[in-house]
Design a protein around this motif. Structure first.
Motif, mmCIF file in Angstrom:
data_model
loop_
_atom_site.group_PDB
_atom_site.id
_atom_site.type_symbol
_atom_site.label_atom_id
_atom_site.label_comp_id
_atom_site.label_asym_id
_atom_site.label_seq_id
_atom_site.Cartn_x
_atom_site.Cartn_y
_atom_site.Cartn_z
ATOM 1 N N ILE A 139 3.279 -9.318 0.509
ATOM 2 C CA ILE A 139 3.277 -10.731 0.892
ATOM 3 C C ILE A 139 3.776 -10.892 2.328
ATOM 4 N N GLU A 140 4.802 -10.131 2.716
ATOM 5 C CA GLU A 140 5.346 -10.247 4.071
ATOM 6 C C GLU A 140 4.343 -9.766 5.114
ATOM 7 N N LEU A 141 3.603 -8.705 4.831
ATOM 8 C CA LEU A 141 2.580 -8.241 5.763
ATOM 9 C C LEU A 141 1.517 -9.308 5.980
ATOM 10 N N MET A 142 1.083 -9.958 4.907
ATOM 11 C CA MET A 142 0.097 -11.031 5.051
ATOM 12 C C MET A 142 0.689 -12.203 5.829
ATOM 13 N N ARG A 143 1.963 -12.502 5.589
ATOM 14 C CA ARG A 143 2.612 -13.590 6.322
ATOM 15 C C ARG A 143 2.656 -13.279 7.813
ATOM 16 N N ARG A 144 2.783 -11.997 8.160
ATOM 17 C CA ARG A 144 2.827 -11.592 9.570
ATOM 18 C C ARG A 144 1.440 -11.474 10.187
ATOM 19 N N GLY A 145 0.411 -11.803 9.430
ATOM 20 C CA GLY A 145 -0.936 -11.863 9.994
ATOM 21 C C GLY A 145 -1.772 -10.618 9.847
ATOM 22 N N TYR A 146 -1.354 -9.669 9.016
ATOM 23 C CA TYR A 146 -2.130 -8.448 8.814
ATOM 24 C C TYR A 146 -3.162 -8.628 7.712
ATOM 25 N N ASP A 159 0.169 3.257 -0.236
ATOM 26 C CA ASP A 159 0.417 1.916 -0.749
ATOM 27 C C ASP A 159 -0.314 0.848 0.045
ATOM 28 N N PHE A 160 -0.196 0.882 1.390
ATOM 29 C CA PHE A 160 -0.827 -0.160 2.198
ATOM 30 C C PHE A 160 -1.387 0.407 3.489
ATOM 31 N N ILE A 161 -2.522 -0.167 3.880
ATOM 32 C CA ILE A 161 -3.045 -0.039 5.231
ATOM 33 C C ILE A 161 -3.038 -1.446 5.811
ATOM 34 N N ALA A 162 -2.269 -1.649 6.870
ATOM 35 C CA ALA A 162 -2.136 -2.970 7.483
ATOM 36 C C ALA A 162 -2.899 -2.988 8.799
ATOM 37 N N LEU A 163 -3.798 -3.963 8.950
ATOM 38 C CA LEU A 163 -4.660 -4.044 10.123
ATOM 39 C C LEU A 163 -4.465 -5.379 10.826
ATOM 40 N N LYS A 164 -4.421 -5.308 12.167
ATOM 41 C CA LYS A 164 -4.379 -6.524 12.981
ATOM 42 C C LYS A 164 -4.961 -6.189 14.337
ATOM 43 N N ARG A 165 -6.152 -6.722 14.634
ATOM 44 C CA ARG A 165 -6.877 -6.396 15.863
ATOM 45 C C ARG A 165 -7.019 -4.873 15.960
ATOM 46 N N ASN A 166 -6.468 -4.264 17.022
ATOM 47 C CA ASN A 166 -6.588 -2.811 17.180
ATOM 48 C C ASN A 166 -5.419 -2.051 16.552
ATOM 49 N N GLU A 167 -4.549 -2.767 15.866
ATOM 50 C CA GLU A 167 -3.367 -2.152 15.267
ATOM 51 C C GLU A 167 -3.666 -1.715 13.832
ATOM 52 N N LYS A 168 -3.163 -0.539 13.474
ATOM 53 C CA LYS A 168 -3.294 -0.037 12.107
ATOM 54 C C LYS A 168 -2.000 0.682 11.752
ATOM 55 N N ILE A 169 -1.483 0.392 10.573
ATOM 56 C CA ILE A 169 -0.252 1.037 10.106
ATOM 57 C C ILE A 169 -0.463 1.510 8.668
ATOM 58 N N TYR A 170 -0.093 2.748 8.389
ATOM 59 C CA TYR A 170 -0.102 3.268 7.022
ATOM 60 C C TYR A 170 1.319 3.164 6.469
ATOM 61 N N ILE A 171 1.449 2.603 5.266
ATOM 62 C CA ILE A 171 2.779 2.276 4.749
ATOM 63 C C ILE A 171 2.932 2.761 3.310
ATOM 64 N N GLN A 172 4.051 3.436 3.060
ATOM 65 C CA GLN A 172 4.468 3.772 1.710
ATOM 66 C C GLN A 172 5.728 2.979 1.365
ATOM 67 N N ILE A 173 5.834 2.543 0.104
ATOM 68 C CA ILE A 173 6.984 1.771 -0.363
ATOM 69 C C ILE A 173 7.687 2.563 -1.455
ATOM 70 N N SER A 174 9.017 2.564 -1.415
ATOM 71 C CA SER A 174 9.777 3.273 -2.451
ATOM 72 C C SER A 174 11.097 2.554 -2.695
ATOM 73 N N ASP A 175 11.612 2.722 -3.898
ATOM 74 C CA ASP A 175 12.927 2.176 -4.228
ATOM 75 C C ASP A 175 14.019 3.033 -3.598
ATOM 76 N N ASN A 176 13.949 4.331 -3.822
ATOM 77 C CA ASN A 176 15.035 5.225 -3.414
ATOM 78 C C ASN A 176 14.445 6.556 -2.984
ATOM 79 N N ILE A 177 14.683 6.942 -1.730
ATOM 80 C CA ILE A 177 14.178 8.235 -1.239
ATOM 81 C C ILE A 177 15.331 9.188 -0.922
ATOM 82 N N ASP A 178 16.471 8.956 -1.565
ATOM 83 C CA ASP A 178 17.611 9.850 -1.351
ATOM 84 C C ASP A 178 17.346 11.258 -1.867
#
Length: 226
Positions: A139-146, A159-178
């Motif tokens: 939801i936050e990525l969409m709010r930021r315009g991606y 988990d996510f590929i976020a795109l905005k114009r020429n920008e692309k970010i690959y994103i993984q989400i986790s609770d705990n990566i300790d």
């Protein structure tokens, strides 16, 4: 939802959120689309809330509802989900094949507009913070315009590929990566992506930002405040 902060007790907050959501469903869906089977729609709504971030097949959802004696089919389920998305109760995230560079029209994921609604309707049973964080980030990525997609690469999920114009970010989400095992599980799909676009893990680290093998790691609370 900000209005819930006016109430002192958890019960009153949940009552407020549940009232808001029920009003949204009744006014914006049942009335506008003249839905007669309210039990089916309510059960479908709760099913989606309980399966946030899971890949969703319309036929499998229909079968799950049939198993609890709610007669339906994949076409009706598809229509009802469309109504939920049109009212902005849920957002549909499509899948993208990273290697094949093509969009996939099956097994989309659905994210709730405000995860507090789930608590109000279903309580905290089977609470999975990883899925909660994934919903919040989507939801936050969409709010930021991606534009937001879920990725697949060699049968592994990104988990996510976020795109905005020429920008692309690959994103993984986790609770705990300790734990090293968990960290490697999240890192491995990102390391297999061969292009030079940024690769990110967002988790509840409670640490300052740092890098691991070229992957930027953010604490989710700090990332949300940026």
């Amino acid at each position: 939802m900000s209005g819930s902060y006016l109430y002192n007790s958890i019960e009153r907050k949940y009552d407020y959120l549940n009232d808001i959501y029920n009003t949204l469903i009744v006014r914006d869906i049942f009335e506008r689309n003249k839905i007669k089977d309210e039990k089916l729609m309510s059960s479908l709504n709760d099913f989606l809330m309980d399966n946030i971030s899971n890949r969703t097949s319309l036929r499998n959802v229909a079968n799950s509802l049939n198993n609890i004696n709610l007669e339906t089919n994949h076409k009706t389920v598809g229509n009802y989900i469309e109504y939920l998305c049109e009212s902005f109760a849920f957002y549909k995230i499509s899948r993208y094949d990273i290697k094949g560079k093509k969009y996939l029209n099956s097994d989309e994921k659905y994210y709730l507009s405000d995860h507090a609604f789930r608590y109000a309707r279903l309580g905290t049973k089977s609470l999975d913070y990883g899925r909660v964080y994934e919903n919040i980030v989507a939801i936050e990525l969409m709010r930021r315009g991606y534009e937001v997609y879920t990725g697949i690469l060699y049968n592994k999920e990104v988990d996510f590929i976020a795109l905005k114009r020429n920008e692309k970010i690959y994103i993984q989400i986790s609770d705990n990566i300790d734990y090293e095992e968990t960290l490697k599980r999240e890192v491995n799909p990102l390391l297999q992506i061969k292009d030079a676009y940024p690769k990110v893990i967002i988790a509840r680290t409670k640490h300052e930002d740092y890098q691991y093998e070229g992957i930027q790691i953010y604490d989710i609370a700090k990332w949300l405040m940026k």
